[in-house]
Motif scaffolding. Sequence first.
Motif, PDB file in Angstrom:
ATOM      1  N   MET A 158      -8.961  53.928   9.968  1.00 34.88           N
ATOM      2  CA  MET A 158      -7.580  53.941   9.501  1.00 34.88           C
ATOM      3  C   MET A 158      -7.487  53.560   8.029  1.00 34.88           C
ATOM      4  SD  MET A 158      -5.703  55.032  11.891  1.00 34.88           S
ATOM      5  CE  MET A 158      -4.096  54.577  11.255  1.00 34.88           C
ATOM      6  N   ASN A 159      -8.312  52.590   7.601  1.00 40.19           N
ATOM      7  CA  ASN A 159      -8.296  52.199   6.194  1.00 40.19           C
ATOM      8  C   ASN A 159      -8.706  53.348   5.289  1.00 40.19           C
ATOM      9  OD1 ASN A 159      -7.442  49.575   6.709  1.00 40.19           O
ATOM     10  ND2 ASN A 159      -9.521  48.763   6.867  1.00 40.19           N
ATOM     11  N   VAL A 160      -9.732  54.104   5.720  1.00 40.58           N
ATOM     12  CA  VAL A 160     -10.189  55.250   4.934  1.00 40.58           C
ATOM     13  C   VAL A 160      -9.071  56.277   4.799  1.00 40.58           C
ATOM     14  CG1 VAL A 160     -11.815  57.182   4.861  1.00 40.58           C
ATOM     15  CG2 VAL A 160     -12.605  54.914   5.575  1.00 40.58           C
ATOM     16  N   LEU A 161      -8.365  56.545   5.897  1.00 43.42           N
ATOM     17  CA  LEU A 161      -7.278  57.513   5.874  1.00 43.42           C
ATOM     18  C   LEU A 161      -6.149  57.042   4.956  1.00 43.42           C
ATOM     19  CD1 LEU A 161      -6.088  60.142   6.953  1.00 43.42           C
ATOM     20  CD2 LEU A 161      -5.167  58.857   8.893  1.00 43.42           C
ATOM     21  N   ALA A 162      -5.850  55.760   4.995  1.00 43.91           N
ATOM     22  CA  ALA A 162      -4.786  55.226   4.143  1.00 43.91           C
ATOM     23  C   ALA A 162      -5.144  55.349   2.663  1.00 43.91           C
ATOM     24  CB  ALA A 162      -4.526  53.767   4.500  1.00 43.91           C
ATOM     25  N   ILE A 163      -6.389  55.025   2.328  1.00 47.45           N
ATOM     26  CA  ILE A 163      -6.844  55.161   0.942  1.00 47.45           C
ATOM     27  C   ILE A 163      -6.843  56.629   0.526  1.00 47.45           C
ATOM     28  CG2 ILE A 163      -8.796  54.859  -0.613  1.00 47.45           C
ATOM     29  CD1 ILE A 163      -7.422  52.280   0.015  1.00 47.45           C
ATOM     30  N   LEU A 222     -13.022  51.835   0.933  1.00 46.45           N
ATOM     31  CA  LEU A 222     -12.335  52.136  -0.318  1.00 46.45           C
ATOM     32  C   LEU A 222     -13.014  53.297  -1.037  1.00 46.45           C
ATOM     33  CD1 LEU A 222     -10.281  51.381  -2.557  1.00 46.45           C
ATOM     34  CD2 LEU A 222     -11.973  49.732  -3.402  1.00 46.45           C
ATOM     35  N   LEU A 223     -14.326  53.234  -1.115  1.00 41.11           N
ATOM     36  CA  LEU A 223     -15.091  54.274  -1.794  1.00 41.11           C
ATOM     37  C   LEU A 223     -14.963  55.616  -1.077  1.00 41.11           C
ATOM     38  CD1 LEU A 223     -17.177  55.329  -3.816  1.00 41.11           C
ATOM     39  CD2 LEU A 223     -18.976  54.347  -2.361  1.00 41.11           C
ATOM     40  N   LEU A 224     -15.097  55.614   0.239  1.00 37.09           N
ATOM     41  CA  LEU A 224     -15.035  56.863   0.997  1.00 37.09           C
ATOM     42  C   LEU A 224     -13.654  57.503   0.908  1.00 37.09           C
ATOM     43  CD1 LEU A 224     -16.532  58.815   2.832  1.00 37.09           C
ATOM     44  CD2 LEU A 224     -15.839  57.422   4.800  1.00 37.09           C
TER      45      LEU A 224
END
Length: 255
Positions: free
Chosen positions: A1-6, A111-113
């Motif tokens: 979910m964090n990757v999608l949000a970023i 964050l990077l992805l």
Amino acid sequence: MNVLAIFKKEFRAYFTSPIAYVVLTIFALISGFFFYSLLTFFSLNSLQAAMNPALGQGLNASQWIVSPLFRDIAVTMLLLMPATTMRLFSEEKKTGTIELLFSYPIRDWELLLGKFLAALALYAAMLGISLLDVAMLGSFARLEWGLIVSGYIGLLLLGMTFLGLGILASSLTENQVVAAVGAFGVLLLLWVIGWSAEAAGPTLGPILSHLSIINHYDSFAKGTIESRDVIYYLNFTFLCLFLTLRSLKSKRWRG
């Protein structure tokens, strides 16, 4: 979910600033010009072949238009990709929001992805523009779709290496111009390094040829997918992302 949000945040940021519109417009104009030039040259040769059938041997739209177009697109991406990645971390550092991101419950790799995938999505949109030209050509000419598929796979992998190095450069400085110029300089060096392979001798020559970014694209442009070329591009991308991750961890610990 964090990757999608970023990913959503960064992809939206491209279109809330002039970057996406400028890059997409410039790419559309340049690739359109290349396509028009190649199509005109092919049409002239087709007219000559109609009057002299002997000239029509080997006259193939895929080889005369699509394959050269892919090479021209690769050159265009070499120029444009550093502009799409220069702000990803440099801007965060300059504005101080990188410390705010570090305070969130987000892992560095997430964050990077997320940022990498956002840049890759913009790159894919650029390739989609060129696909419109190829589809239009396919409506009135017989094309080798295997060559087209391999060509686009090659361009996607090549673009990933451009983006990976661009993100690495962006993570090392807070100046966007320095990030863009630095990424372009290294990419250009890796592009031309294979040109001196023959003059470098039997020992150094193969090494320079292997390091060349564009040399690994030749097989894709010819309609074949070589595992060694796929591995090269993936390894190059992963190495750049790994070094970027180390840069972020170093920044986090330094505060």
